[in-house]
Scaffold this motif. Sequence first.
Motif, PDB file in Angstrom:
ATOM      1  N   GLY A   1       0.803  -1.220   0.000  1.00 19.12           N
ATOM      2  CA  GLY A   1       0.000   0.000   0.000  1.00 19.12           C
ATOM      3  C   GLY A   1       0.832   1.264   0.000  1.00 19.12           C
ATOM      4  O   GLY A   1       2.030   1.262   0.316  1.00 19.12           O
ATOM      5  N   ALA A   2       0.193   2.357  -0.360  1.00 22.38           N
ATOM      6  CA  ALA A   2       0.869   3.643  -0.513  1.00 22.38           C
ATOM      7  C   ALA A   2       0.828   4.456   0.769  1.00 22.38           C
ATOM      8  O   ALA A   2      -0.033   4.266   1.634  1.00 22.38           O
ATOM      9  CB  ALA A   2       0.215   4.431  -1.643  1.00 22.38           C
ATOM     10  N   ASP A   3       1.784   5.376   0.860  1.00 26.59           N
ATOM     11  CA  ASP A   3       1.772   6.342   1.962  1.00 26.59           C
ATOM     12  C   ASP A   3       0.798   7.480   1.675  1.00 26.59           C
ATOM     13  O   ASP A   3       0.197   8.034   2.598  1.00 26.59           O
ATOM     14  CB  ASP A   3       3.181   6.919   2.162  1.00 26.59           C
ATOM     15  CG  ASP A   3       4.200   5.851   2.480  1.00 26.59           C
ATOM     16  OD1 ASP A   3       4.017   5.134   3.479  1.00 26.59           O
ATOM     17  OD2 ASP A   3       5.180   5.713   1.711  1.00 26.59           O
ATOM     18  N   TYR A   4       0.656   7.802   0.388  1.00 32.34           N
ATOM     19  CA  TYR A   4      -0.220   8.899  -0.027  1.00 32.34           C
ATOM     20  C   TYR A   4      -0.938   8.505  -1.312  1.00 32.34           C
ATOM     21  O   TYR A   4      -0.376   7.799  -2.155  1.00 32.34           O
ATOM     22  CB  TYR A   4       0.583  10.186  -0.302  1.00 32.34           C
ATOM     23  CG  TYR A   4       1.489  10.603   0.816  1.00 32.34           C
ATOM     24  CD1 TYR A   4       1.013  11.374   1.873  1.00 32.34           C
ATOM     25  CD2 TYR A   4       2.831  10.220   0.826  1.00 32.34           C
ATOM     26  CE1 TYR A   4       1.853  11.748   2.917  1.00 32.34           C
ATOM     27  CE2 TYR A   4       3.676  10.592   1.857  1.00 32.34           C
ATOM     28  CZ  TYR A   4       3.178  11.352   2.905  1.00 32.34           C
ATOM     29  OH  TYR A   4       4.001  11.713   3.936  1.00 32.34           O
TER      30      TYR A   4
ATOM     31  N   LEU B   1      -4.220   2.667   0.245  1.00 29.59           N
ATOM     32  CA  LEU B   1      -3.333   3.100   1.325  1.00 29.59           C
ATOM     33  C   LEU B   1      -2.843   1.940   2.168  1.00 29.59           C
ATOM     34  O   LEU B   1      -3.577   0.994   2.463  1.00 29.59           O
ATOM     35  CB  LEU B   1      -4.042   4.102   2.240  1.00 29.59           C
ATOM     36  CG  LEU B   1      -4.456   5.448   1.648  1.00 29.59           C
ATOM     37  CD1 LEU B   1      -5.209   6.248   2.699  1.00 29.59           C
ATOM     38  CD2 LEU B   1      -3.253   6.220   1.124  1.00 29.59           C
ATOM     39  N   GLY B   2      -1.605   2.051   2.605  1.00 28.83           N
ATOM     40  CA  GLY B   2      -1.102   1.176   3.642  1.00 28.83           C
ATOM     41  C   GLY B   2      -1.454   1.773   4.993  1.00 28.83           C
ATOM     42  O   GLY B   2      -2.090   2.831   5.079  1.00 28.83           O
ATOM     43  N   LYS B   3      -1.032   1.128   6.054  1.00 31.00           N
ATOM     44  CA  LYS B   3      -1.310   1.651   7.400  1.00 31.00           C
ATOM     45  C   LYS B   3      -0.683   3.029   7.566  1.00 31.00           C
ATOM     46  O   LYS B   3       0.443   3.275   7.142  1.00 31.00           O
ATOM     47  CB  LYS B   3      -0.752   0.698   8.452  1.00 31.00           C
ATOM     48  CG  LYS B   3      -1.470  -0.639   8.514  1.00 31.00           C
ATOM     49  CD  LYS B   3      -0.859  -1.524   9.572  1.00 31.00           C
ATOM     50  CE  LYS B   3      -1.574  -2.877   9.644  1.00 31.00           C
ATOM     51  NZ  LYS B   3      -0.973  -3.779  10.668  1.00 31.00           N
ATOM     52  N   GLY B   4      -1.451   3.909   8.188  1.00 32.47           N
ATOM     53  CA  GLY B   4      -0.969   5.265   8.412  1.00 32.47           C
ATOM     54  C   GLY B   4      -0.990   6.149   7.186  1.00 32.47           C
ATOM     55  O   GLY B   4      -0.502   7.282   7.231  1.00 32.47           O
ATOM     56  N   GLY B   5      -1.561   5.652   6.088  1.00 30.97           N
ATOM     57  CA  GLY B   5      -1.574   6.409   4.847  1.00 30.97           C
ATOM     58  C   GLY B   5      -2.592   7.531   4.821  1.00 30.97           C
ATOM     59  O   GLY B   5      -3.523   7.576   5.642  1.00 30.97           O
ATOM     60  N   LYS B   6      -2.406   8.438   3.872  1.00 30.31           N
ATOM     61  CA  LYS B   6      -3.307   9.590   3.738  1.00 30.31           C
ATOM     62  C   LYS B   6      -3.806   9.690   2.302  1.00 30.31           C
ATOM     63  O   LYS B   6      -3.014   9.746   1.361  1.00 30.31           O
ATOM     64  CB  LYS B   6      -2.573  10.885   4.110  1.00 30.31           C
ATOM     65  CG  LYS B   6      -3.419  12.150   3.973  1.00 30.31           C
ATOM     66  CD  LYS B   6      -2.622  13.393   4.307  1.00 30.31           C
ATOM     67  CE  LYS B   6      -2.327  13.494   5.789  1.00 30.31           C
ATOM     68  NZ  LYS B   6      -1.696  14.792   6.137  1.00 30.31           N
TER      69      LYS B   6
ATOM     70  N   LYS C   1      -5.673   5.452   9.111  1.00 31.31           N
ATOM     71  CA  LYS C   1      -5.648   6.076   7.799  1.00 31.31           C
ATOM     72  C   LYS C   1      -6.396   7.408   7.831  1.00 31.31           C
ATOM     73  O   LYS C   1      -7.251   7.641   8.698  1.00 31.31           O
ATOM     74  CB  LYS C   1      -6.282   5.153   6.750  1.00 31.31           C
ATOM     75  CG  LYS C   1      -5.564   3.817   6.588  1.00 31.31           C
ATOM     76  CD  LYS C   1      -6.271   2.955   5.550  1.00 31.31           C
ATOM     77  CE  LYS C   1      -5.604   1.597   5.420  1.00 31.31           C
ATOM     78  NZ  LYS C   1      -6.250   0.765   4.375  1.00 31.31           N
ATOM     79  N   THR C   2      -6.092   8.242   6.876  1.00 28.06           N
ATOM     80  CA  THR C   2      -6.709   9.558   6.793  1.00 28.06           C
ATOM     81  C   THR C   2      -7.329   9.760   5.415  1.00 28.06           C
ATOM     82  O   THR C   2      -6.711   9.447   4.404  1.00 28.06           O
ATOM     83  CB  THR C   2      -5.667  10.671   7.028  1.00 28.06           C
ATOM     84  OG1 THR C   2      -5.078  10.511   8.306  1.00 28.06           O
ATOM     85  CG2 THR C   2      -6.309  12.051   6.945  1.00 28.06           C
ATOM     86  N   LEU C   3      -8.552  10.272   5.402  1.00 25.99           N
ATOM     87  CA  LEU C   3      -9.212  10.683   4.165  1.00 25.99           C
ATOM     88  C   LEU C   3      -9.539  12.163   4.316  1.00 25.99           C
ATOM     89  O   LEU C   3     -10.293  12.554   5.203  1.00 25.99           O
ATOM     90  CB  LEU C   3     -10.491   9.885   3.926  1.00 25.99           C
ATOM     91  CG  LEU C   3     -11.318  10.268   2.688  1.00 25.99           C
ATOM     92  CD1 LEU C   3     -10.523  10.042   1.411  1.00 25.99           C
ATOM     93  CD2 LEU C   3     -12.633   9.477   2.647  1.00 25.99           C
ATOM     94  N   THR C   4      -8.934  12.977   3.473  1.00 26.21           N
ATOM     95  CA  THR C   4      -9.114  14.417   3.608  1.00 26.21           C
ATOM     96  C   THR C   4      -9.281  15.053   2.238  1.00 26.21           C
ATOM     97  O   THR C   4      -9.139  14.400   1.209  1.00 26.21           O
ATOM     98  CB  THR C   4      -7.910  15.049   4.345  1.00 26.21           C
ATOM     99  OG1 THR C   4      -8.192  16.416   4.652  1.00 26.21           O
ATOM    100  CG2 THR C   4      -6.639  14.972   3.508  1.00 26.21           C
ATOM    101  N   GLY C   5      -9.591  16.325   2.235  1.00 27.08           N
ATOM    102  CA  GLY C   5      -9.733  17.066   0.992  1.00 27.08           C
ATOM    103  C   GLY C   5      -8.633  18.089   0.841  1.00 27.08           C
ATOM    104  O   GLY C   5      -7.939  18.438   1.811  1.00 27.08           O
TER     105      GLY C   5
END
Length: 369
Positions: free
Chosen positions: A255-258, A276-281, A306-310
Amino acid sequence: MQQKAKAVVCREVNQPVVVEEILIDPPQRGEVMIKLAACGVCHSDLSATNGTIPFPTPVILGHEGAGVIIAVGDGVSEYKVGDHVVSSFVSMCGKCRYCQTGRPQLCDQAAKAATTLPDGSLRTRDATGKPLNIFSGCGVMAEYATLHVDNVVKIDQQMPLDKAALIGCGVMTGVGAAVNTAQVEPGSIAVVFGCGGVGLNAVQGCAIAGARMIVAVDTSDAKLEMARQFGATHVINSKNEENPVKSIIKLTEGGADYAFECVGLGEIAAQAYGVLGKGGKAVVVGVASPKDMTSIRTATLTFGEKTLTGSYFGSARPRQDFPRLIGLYRSHRLKLDELITRTYRIDEAPQAFADLSAGRNARGVILFD
């Protein structure tokens, strides 16, 4: 003095844009009049013509412009005739809590001036004298425009204006999503969904930030090839993948970091989150239809942190970030020339929009004589 000018106008949703002669009133207090040199044809302009972004018509399009100030209104001290400027479609009042806390892209004033100047008035009328709305407080797809000083940023006069115009939206939005919003770290893994004008800039934003692996995802081989030129290390045509998410997780070895969604679809936003990988955004950059929805597994937010943002306008601080981007261009770290697929005269605006809709351009630019 009142100015006559050609402008690109959306008269009806889902109808071709029209080029017509308009009247522009001189600047009032806190305003400047600009003679435009160039204006990018952005997907957000297209979204206004097809109703994805609801704007009251008739509206003068354009928010990615650059030009020269030819008149200043009362009370204007930081700008003078002859200054070169880039339009900022997000107003920056400097007083609201967002501006005061370093987040001018969320300025309260900007939200109130989506189709007018900040005070709610207009300086634009058609040939019959009827008012014309302006896209995001700008309406710079015209030979001349009167803007509030909160919507312009002064730039070095040595910077080519046709390249500078791109900074006003597509470049700032894409690069800023990587550098400002996500704060991509050196040596990280990033995935960019959608390789149009904004997506290509997200790719090069990740490259500038030092990501070691940048995966570009699109359905067009031509756009994917262009993504390589802007820094992508790997490309995936999602049309050829039964499950793009699984393919990307395998490619990235966990998985990806971003991940960046640069299309404007809830389904793609879910895919960006899914890789995303763990801790990804995951950062949603594309502008979706108001009714569009995104669905994710809620528990993964907790267990995977994980984070989902705009990201709006690349979390820009225009008066700091625009000169910064110009500096990167001058040091040959930011590609602008390569973004311009085709230039158009203003009378060719309908063709420019047709080319944008067909996905032919990374960025089309209207040049004014």
